[in-house]
Motif scaffolding. Structure first.
Motif, mmCIF file in Angstrom:
data_model
loop_
_atom_site.group_PDB
_atom_site.id
_atom_site.type_symbol
_atom_site.label_atom_id
_atom_site.label_comp_id
_atom_site.label_asym_id
_atom_site.label_seq_id
_atom_site.Cartn_x
_atom_site.Cartn_y
_atom_site.Cartn_z
ATOM 1 N N VAL A 153 1.150 7.004 -6.124
ATOM 2 C CA VAL A 153 0.653 8.272 -6.662
ATOM 3 C C VAL A 153 1.020 9.435 -5.720
ATOM 4 O O VAL A 153 1.258 10.553 -6.163
ATOM 5 N N TYR A 154 1.089 9.132 -4.420
ATOM 6 C CA TYR A 154 1.466 10.156 -3.432
ATOM 7 C C TYR A 154 2.977 10.177 -3.181
ATOM 8 O O TYR A 154 3.448 10.805 -2.227
ATOM 9 N N GLY A 155 3.728 9.448 -3.990
ATOM 10 C CA GLY A 155 5.189 9.459 -3.845
ATOM 11 C C GLY A 155 5.669 8.735 -2.598
ATOM 12 O O GLY A 155 6.731 9.038 -2.054
ATOM 13 N N THR A 156 4.890 7.742 -2.164
ATOM 14 C CA THR A 156 5.224 6.980 -0.969
ATOM 15 C C THR A 156 5.590 5.573 -1.439
ATOM 16 O O THR A 156 4.791 4.911 -2.100
ATOM 17 N N ILE A 157 6.795 5.158 -1.119
ATOM 18 C CA ILE A 157 7.364 3.963 -1.756
ATOM 19 C C ILE A 157 6.887 2.677 -1.062
ATOM 20 O O ILE A 157 7.134 2.473 0.121
ATOM 21 N N PRO A 158 6.219 1.795 -1.821
ATOM 22 C CA PRO A 158 5.733 0.564 -1.200
ATOM 23 C C PRO A 158 6.832 -0.460 -0.927
ATOM 24 O O PRO A 158 7.729 -0.636 -1.751
ATOM 25 N N VAL A 159 6.730 -1.098 0.230
ATOM 26 C CA VAL A 159 7.578 -2.248 0.554
ATOM 27 C C VAL A 159 6.587 -3.394 0.668
ATOM 28 O O VAL A 159 5.819 -3.469 1.629
ATOM 29 N N ALA A 160 6.548 -4.257 -0.347
ATOM 30 C CA ALA A 160 5.397 -5.150 -0.472
ATOM 31 C C ALA A 160 5.777 -6.574 -0.824
ATOM 32 O O ALA A 160 6.829 -6.822 -1.422
ATOM 33 N N ALA A 161 4.895 -7.493 -0.465
ATOM 34 C CA ALA A 161 5.069 -8.898 -0.844
ATOM 35 C C ALA A 161 4.870 -9.031 -2.354
ATOM 36 O O ALA A 161 4.029 -8.351 -2.933
ATOM 37 N N LYS A 162 5.660 -9.926 -2.937
ATOM 38 C CA LYS A 162 5.567 -10.093 -4.397
ATOM 39 C C LYS A 162 4.451 -11.092 -4.713
ATOM 40 O O LYS A 162 4.699 -12.234 -5.106
ATOM 41 N N VAL A 163 3.229 -10.655 -4.498
ATOM 42 C CA VAL A 163 2.073 -11.539 -4.732
ATOM 43 C C VAL A 163 1.012 -10.755 -5.505
ATOM 44 O O VAL A 163 0.971 -9.524 -5.454
ATOM 45 N N GLY A 164 0.160 -11.499 -6.210
ATOM 46 C CA GLY A 164 -1.021 -10.931 -6.870
ATOM 47 C C GLY A 164 -0.746 -9.631 -7.599
ATOM 48 O O GLY A 164 0.237 -9.478 -8.321
ATOM 49 N N GLY A 165 -1.656 -8.692 -7.391
ATOM 50 C CA GLY A 165 -1.562 -7.415 -8.096
ATOM 51 C C GLY A 165 -0.393 -6.559 -7.645
ATOM 52 O O GLY A 165 -0.004 -5.614 -8.351
ATOM 53 N N LEU A 166 0.204 -6.882 -6.501
ATOM 54 C CA LEU A 166 1.373 -6.116 -6.044
ATOM 55 C C LEU A 166 2.510 -6.355 -7.034
ATOM 56 O O LEU A 166 3.239 -5.437 -7.406
ATOM 57 N N LYS A 167 2.624 -7.603 -7.481
ATOM 58 C CA LYS A 167 3.671 -7.944 -8.447
ATOM 59 C C LYS A 167 3.404 -7.241 -9.786
ATOM 60 O O LYS A 167 4.336 -6.803 -10.461
ATOM 61 N N ASP A 168 2.136 -7.125 -10.142
ATOM 62 C CA ASP A 168 1.794 -6.514 -11.440
ATOM 63 C C ASP A 168 1.951 -4.999 -11.454
ATOM 64 O O ASP A 168 2.003 -4.405 -12.527
ATOM 65 N N THR A 169 1.967 -4.359 -10.295
ATOM 66 C CA THR A 169 1.931 -2.888 -10.289
ATOM 67 C C THR A 169 3.182 -2.218 -9.721
ATOM 68 O O THR A 169 3.352 -1.010 -9.885
ATOM 69 N N ILE A 170 4.034 -3.001 -9.029
ATOM 70 C CA ILE A 170 5.233 -2.391 -8.441
ATOM 71 C C ILE A 170 6.470 -2.884 -9.194
ATOM 72 O O ILE A 170 6.616 -4.089 -9.423
ATOM 73 N N GLU A 171 7.329 -1.958 -9.570
ATOM 74 C CA GLU A 171 8.594 -2.360 -10.212
ATOM 75 C C GLU A 171 9.681 -2.299 -9.164
ATOM 76 O O GLU A 171 10.026 -1.199 -8.686
ATOM 77 N N THR A 172 10.187 -3.453 -8.816
ATOM 78 C CA THR A 172 11.125 -3.472 -7.695
ATOM 79 C C THR A 172 12.417 -2.720 -8.042
ATOM 80 O O THR A 172 12.948 -2.845 -9.142
ATOM 81 N N GLY A 173 12.846 -1.895 -7.088
ATOM 82 C CA GLY A 173 14.046 -1.076 -7.287
ATOM 83 C C GLY A 173 13.759 0.214 -8.032
ATOM 84 O O GLY A 173 14.573 1.131 -8.031
ATOM 85 N N LYS A 174 12.590 0.314 -8.676
ATOM 86 C CA LYS A 174 12.277 1.507 -9.452
ATOM 87 C C LYS A 174 11.149 2.313 -8.801
ATOM 88 O O LYS A 174 11.249 3.515 -8.604
ATOM 89 N N THR A 175 10.058 1.602 -8.491
ATOM 90 C CA THR A 175 8.932 2.312 -7.858
ATOM 91 C C THR A 175 8.626 1.752 -6.466
ATOM 92 O O THR A 175 7.716 2.218 -5.796
ATOM 93 N N GLY A 176 9.354 0.719 -6.065
ATOM 94 C CA GLY A 176 9.095 0.124 -4.756
ATOM 95 C C GLY A 176 10.025 -1.033 -4.485
ATOM 96 O O GLY A 176 10.967 -1.282 -5.253
ATOM 97 N N PHE A 177 9.741 -1.743 -3.377
ATOM 98 C CA PHE A 177 10.557 -2.907 -3.006
ATOM 99 C C PHE A 177 9.637 -4.111 -2.861
ATOM 100 O O PHE A 177 8.649 -4.032 -2.128
ATOM 101 N N LEU A 178 9.953 -5.191 -3.555
ATOM 102 C CA LEU A 178 9.143 -6.410 -3.445
ATOM 103 C C LEU A 178 9.959 -7.498 -2.773
ATOM 104 O O LEU A 178 11.168 -7.576 -2.985
#
Ligand code: ADP
Length: 444
Positions: free
Chosen positions: A361-386
């Motif tokens: 929401v603050y335009g800060t790109i997440p670099v996150a593990a592809k687990v749990g809700g992180l997988k459900d909310t981040i689109e890799t390559g589009k809104t973040g990196f999983l």
């Protein structure tokens, strides 16, 4: 439909993590859907106790117990066990005192999991039409105790309901077995629990609840987390004025003693310092920070072990690259979400996770593990990196990928715009909860 939330945290009244955010925000959306909503919280002596959730008309009832008086003894199991057991007993008593007959009692985490246990094993005509929903926010915390810790006059009701030979009690397990319905905080995490990838010993118990277990992703409260209106940050901005985000970055670098330089990519990390949050993955990355010409800001409190391990990065030579902040500091958290370019979430498991949504929401790109809700909310390559599986190599590799993407500023800001346009409001989740309440009320 009358719904009572029984919980140990409710932001902004009292919060230690994501649970507080959820209990503070979900009810506001439920009320908008016409659901009569109440909250029951412990009457902690050291907090302010407003009669409603601030900026709402949602009543908050506080229950008293001698066990709530001493914040410093929070982690002693001999105190925890009677404290939470007594809370469950008192929560039900309070509803009777106030003559509130809920259709649904929505319990949150193991702290309140004895409520379904009490209702099922000690039938009470007052609650004849009341059903229970237990939401598991973190399955690793179960409240496993020796039954002997409940040998107090205030908690005798619980021990009387247990078989005399029973020596141990798991509050969460009792809640799962006895609740009419259970949920967790993202669909993918629900799958992880069912398949046993993350179960912490409770997968079999949960599998038996077939058809009565769902995952509903959390939302975030845009009245609190909104770069357009946030008074805690240096300069407010929106997707239409992203360039102004940079002023927050420069202010953050300045405030924390980092080199003030717009072109150095800045990574944030905000979390409870616990093994769940992947600090073992973060440490090797920190060793590489100066040579990679990146900055990292860490904000967290928690396990002493991690405080110690992170302490070594307070060295003067590294100070212009890494800022270490051992505190629970809401204002600094807002400033990091607004000022950072990337946000690190190397969690080993994450039931939902709020920080990735706030970051986006603050335009800060997440670099996150592809687990749990992180997988459900981040689109890799589009809104973040999983990255997956959760290993040091995969994490460092993905951070390098993020650094690489930073070089192409146009591509980076395209991602920023995508992230900022995502809608993580509670509205959708509240709709799902409202449907679930109806289903539990009519079908279960
Ligand atoms: P969890 O519930 O496992 O702690 P979540 O990602 O669901 O993790 O929620 C964490 C919440 O707590 C977020 O709102 C985050 O900003 C906040 N938070 C965590 N640590 C700190 C801290 N040290 N200071 C301020 N806020 C924090």
């Amino acid at each position: 439909m009358k719904v009572v939330h029984v919980a140990f945290e409710c932001a902004p009244i009292y919060k230690t993590g994501g649970l507080g955010d959820v209990v503070g925000s979900l009810p506001k959306e439920l009320v908008k859907r016409g659901i009569d909503t109440f909250i029951i919280l412990p009457r902690y002596e050291w907090i302010k106790r407003p009669p409603t959730i601030p900026n709402s008309h949602i009543p908050v009832h506080y229950v008293t117990s001698r066990w709530f008086a001493k914040p410093n003894l929070h982690h002693d199991p001999q105190i925890q066990a009677p404290k939470y057991a007594h809370f469950a007993i008192q929560a039900l008593e309070e509803l009777k005192r106030q003559n509130i007959r809920p259709d649904i009692i929505h319990c949150h985490d193991w702290h309140t999991a004895l409520v379904p246990f009490l209702l099922k094993n000690r039938p009470d005509s007052f609650f004849e039409h009341t059903k229970t929903l237990l939401t598991i926010h973190n399955i690793a915390y179960q409240g496993n105790f020796s039954v002997s810790f409940l040998n107090h006059p205030e908690t005798k009701i619980v021990t009387d309901l247990l078989p005399s030979q029973q020596k141990r009690i798991s509050f969460l397990k009792e809640g799962i077995v006895n609740a009419d319905f259970i949920s967790t905080v993202s669909p993918h995490h629900a799958r992880e629990i069912r398949t046993g990838r993350v179960g912490f010993g409770l997968t079999q118990v949960i599998r038996k609840k077939r058809g009565k277990f769902v995952g509903i992703v959390n939302g975030i409260d845009y009245n609190i987390w909104n770069p357009k209106r946030d008074r805690r940050i240096k300069t407010r901005y929106s997707v239409k004025s992203i360039a102004r985000k940079t002023e927050n970055k420069l202010a953050l670098q300045q405030k924390l003693g980092l080199e003030v330089n717009q072109s150095i990519p800045l990574f944030g990390f905000i979390a409870r310092l616990s093994s769940q949050k992947g600090i073992d993955l973060l440490l090797p990355l920190l060793d590489e920070v100066p040579q990679r010409r990146m900055q990292v800001v860490i904000l967290g409190t928690g396990d002493r072990k991690y405080h110690k391990l992170l302490h070594k990065y307070l060295k003067p030579i590294i100070r212009s690259w890494i800022s270490m902040n051992f505190a629970f500091d809401e204002k600094l958290a807002h400033q990091i979400y607004a000022g950072a370019d990337f946000f690190l979430i190397p969690s080993h498991y994450e039931p939902c996770g709020l920080t990735q949504m706030i970051a986006m929401v603050y335009g800060t790109i997440p670099v996150a593990a592809k687990v749990g809700g992180l997988k459900d909310t981040i689109e890799t390559g589009k809104t973040g990196f999983l990255f997956s599986p959760v290993t040091i190599d995969n994490f460092t590799q993905t951070v390098r990928q993020a650094l690489h993407s930073w070089v192409d500023q146009e591509a980076h800001f395209k991602m920023v715009r995508h992230a900022m346009r995502k809608n993580f409001s509670w509205r959708r989740s509240a709709r799902q909860y409202a449907k679930l309440y109806q289903r539990i009320h009519h079908e279960v």
